[in-house]
Design a protein around this motif. Structure first.
Motif, PDB file in Angstrom:
ATOM      1  N   GLY A 296     -24.737 -19.846   0.287  1.00 12.40           N
ATOM      2  CA  GLY A 296     -25.455 -19.419   1.487  1.00 12.40           C
ATOM      3  C   GLY A 296     -24.494 -19.189   2.638  1.00 12.40           C
ATOM      4  O   GLY A 296     -23.278 -19.040   2.448  1.00 12.40           O
ATOM      5  N   GLU A 297     -25.053 -19.208   3.832  1.00 15.30           N
ATOM      6  CA  GLU A 297     -24.256 -18.886   5.030  1.00 15.30           C
ATOM      7  C   GLU A 297     -23.650 -20.152   5.645  1.00 15.30           C
ATOM      8  O   GLU A 297     -22.446 -20.279   5.786  1.00 15.30           O
ATOM      9  CB  GLU A 297     -25.166 -18.195   6.038  1.00 15.30           C
ATOM     10  N   GLY A 298     -24.527 -21.084   6.007  1.00 14.43           N
ATOM     11  CA  GLY A 298     -24.058 -22.304   6.655  1.00 14.43           C
ATOM     12  C   GLY A 298     -25.246 -23.193   6.942  1.00 14.43           C
ATOM     13  O   GLY A 298     -26.390 -22.731   6.929  1.00 14.43           O
ATOM     14  N   PRO A 299     -24.994 -24.488   7.201  1.00 10.96           N
ATOM     15  CA  PRO A 299     -26.093 -25.420   7.437  1.00 10.96           C
ATOM     16  C   PRO A 299     -26.905 -25.044   8.669  1.00 10.96           C
ATOM     17  O   PRO A 299     -26.375 -24.519   9.647  1.00 10.96           O
ATOM     18  CB  PRO A 299     -25.376 -26.757   7.683  1.00 10.96           C
TER      19      PRO A 299
ATOM     20  N   GLU B 107     -30.168 -29.288   7.529  1.00 13.68           N
ATOM     21  CA  GLU B 107     -28.995 -29.566   6.699  1.00 13.68           C
ATOM     22  C   GLU B 107     -27.981 -30.391   7.479  1.00 13.68           C
ATOM     23  O   GLU B 107     -27.368 -31.323   6.943  1.00 13.68           O
ATOM     24  CB  GLU B 107     -28.365 -28.241   6.225  1.00 13.68           C
TER      25      GLU B 107
ATOM     26  N   PRO C 280     -27.321 -29.298   1.579  1.00 16.15           N
ATOM     27  CA  PRO C 280     -27.548 -27.867   1.769  1.00 16.15           C
ATOM     28  C   PRO C 280     -28.991 -27.470   1.452  1.00 16.15           C
ATOM     29  O   PRO C 280     -29.631 -28.068   0.590  1.00 16.15           O
ATOM     30  CB  PRO C 280     -26.602 -27.230   0.748  1.00 16.15           C
ATOM     31  N   PHE C 281     -29.473 -26.469   2.144  1.00 17.73           N
ATOM     32  CA  PHE C 281     -30.762 -25.840   1.836  1.00 17.73           C
ATOM     33  C   PHE C 281     -31.886 -26.869   1.613  1.00 17.73           C
ATOM     34  O   PHE C 281     -32.440 -26.972   0.524  1.00 17.73           O
ATOM     35  CB  PHE C 281     -30.626 -24.923   0.613  1.00 17.73           C
TER      36      PHE C 281
ATOM     37  N   ASN D 191     -22.102 -23.323   0.779  1.00 16.19           N
ATOM     38  CA  ASN D 191     -22.206 -22.421   1.925  1.00 16.19           C
ATOM     39  C   ASN D 191     -20.835 -21.890   2.320  1.00 16.19           C
ATOM     40  O   ASN D 191     -19.808 -22.502   2.002  1.00 16.19           O
ATOM     41  CB  ASN D 191     -22.782 -23.186   3.127  1.00 16.19           C
TER      42      ASN D 191
ATOM     43  N   HIS E  96     -31.123 -13.433   1.462  1.00 20.55           N
ATOM     44  CA  HIS E  96     -31.134 -14.850   1.852  1.00 20.55           C
ATOM     45  C   HIS E  96     -32.589 -15.330   1.942  1.00 20.55           C
ATOM     46  O   HIS E  96     -33.450 -14.598   2.446  1.00 20.55           O
ATOM     47  CB  HIS E  96     -30.442 -15.008   3.202  1.00 20.55           C
TER      48      HIS E  96
HETATM   49  N1  URA Z   1     -29.212 -21.499   5.271  1.00 20.60           N
HETATM   50  C1  URA Z   1     -27.998 -21.447   4.674  1.00 20.60           C
HETATM   51  O1  URA Z   1     -27.376 -20.401   4.593  1.00 20.60           O
HETATM   52  N2  URA Z   1     -27.506 -22.578   4.162  1.00 20.60           N
HETATM   53  C2  URA Z   1     -28.150 -23.741   4.222  1.00 20.60           C
HETATM   54  O2  URA Z   1     -27.620 -24.739   3.714  1.00 20.60           O
HETATM   55  C3  URA Z   1     -29.404 -23.761   4.834  1.00 20.60           C
HETATM   56  C4  URA Z   1     -29.919 -22.641   5.358  1.00 20.60           C
END
Ligand code: URA
Length: 285
Positions: free
Chosen positions: A132-135, A139, A145-146, A172, A245
């Motif tokens: 993914g992109e980032g917390p 998160e 994560p997620f 991420n 996403h």
């Molecule tokens: N969106 C993301 O890209 N990563 C996460 O961990 C949570 C939401």
């Protein structure tokens, strides 16, 4: 603001360990025998009872921020020892050292506002890795994560592939929450990418699933998720497929159909029959 000291780092690490239910902390043997001579033997026994994993089939699962459930955590002292062993270079360190390195990372300014580092979680020898992109907020709070709304949708996507979160690895591009959930800046992504690259090297997945435009940009060096979703690419020998996403799917549910088509391509590669999922869905209706 003064630079964080080693004591700040240690406190942060211990708080994180406690929050994640860790009841034991690993001390380097020299420190341990200096301060707790009686417990050195007990420490050896614990370690001997938890040998290092050897292969895909026998590897224990990792949970939370990526530490194996059957090993104790590390102190900053161990991290310092690691640094002298591998120079603090993520590209030469193993899973445990990598996890420690990430937990104490100050490579970019995101460390200033984070509550928890989100290392990633799942099977350290997963066949499929989701990036993914980032917390986001949830998160950052949990260190996993997620786990927010988008995460719940990702979990459903994984289950639709007849897999569980424990069987895949979820990571991420950046491991600390960008303030306000903004897209990570380039310098932040570049600072964090060596950690993800090393995770990919150690996990050796068969397939990478890129969730949205940010991993598309940093893993494939491409833009245009709408055009490129569902297409296969090669990343150092790993079959890689971008898709939308889950956060975008929450805003644009009509895209779920496209994502299902993308996921079916992944399922075909790992020998799963999408019809089986459809039968299950029909049974639940
Ligand atoms: N969106 C993301 O890209 N990563 C996460 O961990 C949570 C939401």
């Amino acid at each position: 603001m003064p630079e964080p000291t080693i004591a700040d780092d240690l406190l942060q690490l211990l708080n994180w360990e406690q929050k994640h239910g860790r009841k034991t902390v690993y001390l380097a043997p020299d420190t341990r025998s200096q301060f707790f001579p009686d417990s050195v033997q007990a420490c050896r026994e614990t370690r001997d009872a938890n040998p290092a994993p050897a292969s895909r089939s026998t590897e224990p699962r990792v949970t939370g921020a990526g530490l194996k459930t059957d090993t104790s955590a590390a102190t900053i002292q161990q991290a310092k020892q690691d640094s002298s062993d591998h120079g603090g270079d993520p590209m030469t360190c193993g899973w445990e050292d990598l996890s420690r390195l990430v937990q104490t990372c100050h490579r970019c300014s995101l460390h200033k506002s984070r509550t928890n580092v989100v290392f990633g979680e799942g099977d350290p020898h997963a066949r499929i890795m989701f990036i993914g992109e980032g917390p986001g907020f949830d998160e950052d709070q949990s260190g996993r994560p997620f786990v927010g709304r988008a995460g719940q949708l990702l979990t459903k996507m994984i289950q639709a592939m007849q897999l569980s979160r424990e069987e895949v690895f979820i990571g991420n591009i950046v491991k600390c929450r960008p303030p306000g959930n903004r897209t990570p800046h380039e310098d932040e992504a570049e600072a964090c990418l060596p950690f993800l690259r090393r995770q990919i090297e150690l996990i050796q997945p068969d397939i990478l699933v890129l969730l949205g435009a940010t991993p598309l940009k940093y893993i494939l060096g491409k833009t245009g998720i709408t055009r490129l979703h569902g297409t296969w690419h090669d990343v150092n020998g790993i079959a890689t497929i971008p898709t939308f996403h889950p956060s975008y799917l929450l805003r644009s549910p009509q895209r779920k159909r496209d994502v299902w088509e993308d996921l079916k391509k992944v399922m075909a590669r790992i020998g799963k029959d999408p019809e089986e999922t459809m039968r299950k869905v029909r049974r639940q209706d």
